[in-house]
Design an enzyme around this catalytic site. Structure first.
Site, PDB file in Angstrom:
ATOM      1  N   GLU A 299       0.911  -1.037   0.113  1.00  0.00           N
ATOM      2  CA  GLU A 299       0.011   0.116   0.105  1.00  0.00           C
ATOM      3  C   GLU A 299       0.956   1.324   0.102  1.00  0.00           C
ATOM      4  O   GLU A 299       0.570   2.323  -0.467  1.00  0.00           O
ATOM      5  CB  GLU A 299      -0.990  -0.050   1.219  1.00  0.00           C
ATOM      6  CG  GLU A 299      -1.924  -1.131   1.085  1.00  0.00           C
ATOM      7  CD  GLU A 299      -2.774  -1.293  -0.216  1.00  0.00           C
ATOM      8  OE1 GLU A 299      -3.046  -0.281  -0.694  1.00  0.00           O
ATOM      9  OE2 GLU A 299      -2.877  -2.559  -0.467  1.00  0.00           O
ATOM     10  N   TYR A 374      -1.160  -8.918 -11.106  1.00  0.00           N
ATOM     11  CA  TYR A 374      -0.647  -8.441 -10.054  1.00  0.00           C
ATOM     12  C   TYR A 374       0.900  -9.072 -10.215  1.00  0.00           C
ATOM     13  O   TYR A 374       2.022  -8.720 -10.193  1.00  0.00           O
ATOM     14  CB  TYR A 374      -1.023  -8.592  -8.638  1.00  0.00           C
ATOM     15  CG  TYR A 374      -2.137  -7.820  -8.401  1.00  0.00           C
ATOM     16  CD1 TYR A 374      -3.255  -7.614  -9.227  1.00  0.00           C
ATOM     17  CD2 TYR A 374      -2.262  -7.075  -7.150  1.00  0.00           C
ATOM     18  CE1 TYR A 374      -4.340  -6.773  -9.050  1.00  0.00           C
ATOM     19  CE2 TYR A 374      -3.454  -6.320  -6.777  1.00  0.00           C
ATOM     20  CZ  TYR A 374      -4.442  -6.243  -7.718  1.00  0.00           C
ATOM     21  OH  TYR A 374      -5.579  -5.533  -7.265  1.00  0.00           O
TER      22      TYR A 374
END
Length: 446
Positions: A299, A374
């Site tokens: 993040e 991803y």
């Protein structure tokens, strides 16, 4: 009653964006320069009342235009102070100003609205403003911004000023710098300013009974808003955040915003969510064992890849998620965990056991958040690192973030950028990893 907009007032493409995956979100004919949001939220009844002032510039003559807005009652619309005709249905607020807006003109749209904010439902579940057990959160990726304010819901960026009044026992955290906090009779008004250009989906509001604490010391302000009862386990699980920040600044360049805020809700969340200058975790991501530290790194990396550098179209999603996933592997290597080569081998084996059906450079709207995008995106970067060498690889990453700071980017731009850092042609590498579904052999760095 305000007269409705007639269908023959429509301009071709006015209700659609140029995004290849979400053409129904976003609108043509203008670009937003600034959003000024004045909101009041009643937590118990989940009622949001707002006045939004949107400053925009016409990129063509406009006899009418539209904004994206969810299931609210629109009470009044004005353009440059004059009442405007409007209709509001199916998520589109269509506006016909009293006077046409000329090409190149800057104009202001003022919208008063109220109602219960409802997430945008779709193929990724409920996105946007959502009620918590005791509070609210906003997680808008990719198309949830209209769930709480009228916007041109595309990937173009604007500045924001957000004022929110809520009951005094609650803390309100908004993406941006806190300008003021004023306590009134039973409620507190919080004012936040986001000067860096920001895509609407990256604006977030977090409301809860939070304690605000320092997350880590250092050059960058790092703070957290957490349930007080989670203080001890949070301090352990996020105890290396200062080191993670320092590592990413060394690898990717200076942190692109003034501060970074971590919010931990007192509810479980399926996945953490990034916003501009903020990341939101659920209480289930804090266990006292650093089980989810890779997500902490992931993040934070999005502040460079996704937030400062925002994709120009959702088909380029690997530029967000592949880079943030590779940041997990880099942190693992630096912090004494698995080396990046081992992470690459592990996830290459995982991919090899699954059908090779995704083109990373254009996975399709149904697969844009597929884990294959991803992991294979991260493997693409590992292959690039192996191909150009350590020094050139990290130099090109730092240059990439510096040259495109607070802008939108594409896969084509990254390919061209990477080519500047090596005499070796990279076309075959990128074609193999990004354009073709078949999985190449696992890459290894020296």
């Amino acid at each position: 009653m305000t007269p409705a907009v007639r269908p023959d007032d429509a301009s071709p493409g006015a209700d659609h964006s140029a995004d290849s995956y979400l053409p129904g979100h976003g609108n043509g004919g203008y670009r937003v320069l600034h959003y000024d949001l004045d909101l009041e939220y009643r937590i118990v009844s989940n009622r949001l009342a707002g006045r939004a002032t949107v400053t925009a510039q016409a990129v063509q003559p406009l006899s009418r235009f539209s904004l994206d807005l969810g299931q609210f009652r629109v009470e009044d619309v004005r353009v440059d102070g004059r009442r405007a005709a409007f209709t509001h249905r199916a998520g589109k607020l269509r506006i016909k100003p009293e006077r046409p807006v000329g090409y190149g003109s800057t104009f202001k749209i003022e919208i008063r609205y109220a109602g219960k904010p409802t997430p945008v439902s779709g193929r990724w579940g409920d996105i946007g403003w959502d009620e918590l057990t005791d509070g609210a959160l906003v997680a808008s990726q990719p198309n949830g911004a209209p769930s709480w304010f009228p916007c041109n819901d595309r990937l173009e960026k604007a500045s924001f000023l957000v004022k929110i009044a809520a009951a005094t026992p609650y803390t309100v955290v908004v993406t941006g710098d806190l300008v003021s906090r004023r306590r009134g009779a039973g409620s507190t008004t919080w004012v936040y300013e986001r000067n860096e250009p920001t895509a609407p989906y990256l604006m977030s509001v977090q409301i809860g009974r939070y304690e605000q604490i320092e997350l880590a010391a250092g050059r960058v302000i790092q703070r957290a808003a957490i349930p007080p009862r989670l203080r001890t386990v949070f301090r352990h699980d996020f105890g290396r955040h200062g080191e993670i920040m320092a590592t990413m600044e060394r690898l990717f360049g200076p942190y692109p915003f003034r501060e970074y805020v971590v919010v931990v809700t007192d509810d479980d969340l399926d996945d953490p969510v990034e916003a501009q200058g903020m990341a939101v975790f659920g209480r289930n991501h804090v266990d006292g064992r650093r089980t989810h530290e890779r997500l902490v790194a992931h993040e934070l990396a999005h502040q460079w890849f996704g937030n400062s550098l925002t994709i120009a179209d959702w088909r380029h999603i690997w530029l967000n998620e592949g880079f943030a996933t590779y940041a997990e592997w880099l942190w693992s290597e630096v912090s004494g965990g698995l080396p990046a080569n081992a992470c690459a081998a592990q996830w290459h084996a995982w991919l090899k056991a699954r059908p090779a059906t995704v083109r990373v450079a254009d996975p399709g709207v149904d697969r844009m958040f597929d884990p294959l995008v991803y992991k294979r995106g991260a493997l693409t970067l590992h292959a690039l690192r192996a191909g150009v060498g350590e020094q050139a690889f990290f130099a090109l990453l730092r240059s990439w973030t510096a040259e495109h700071q607070h802008r939108t980017v594409t896969t084509e731009q990254f390919r061209e950028h990477a080519g500047r850092f090596t005499a070796r042609p990279l076309d075959a590498l990128f074609t193999t990893w990004l354009d073709r579904p078949a999985l190449p052999p696992v890459p290894r760095t020296p």
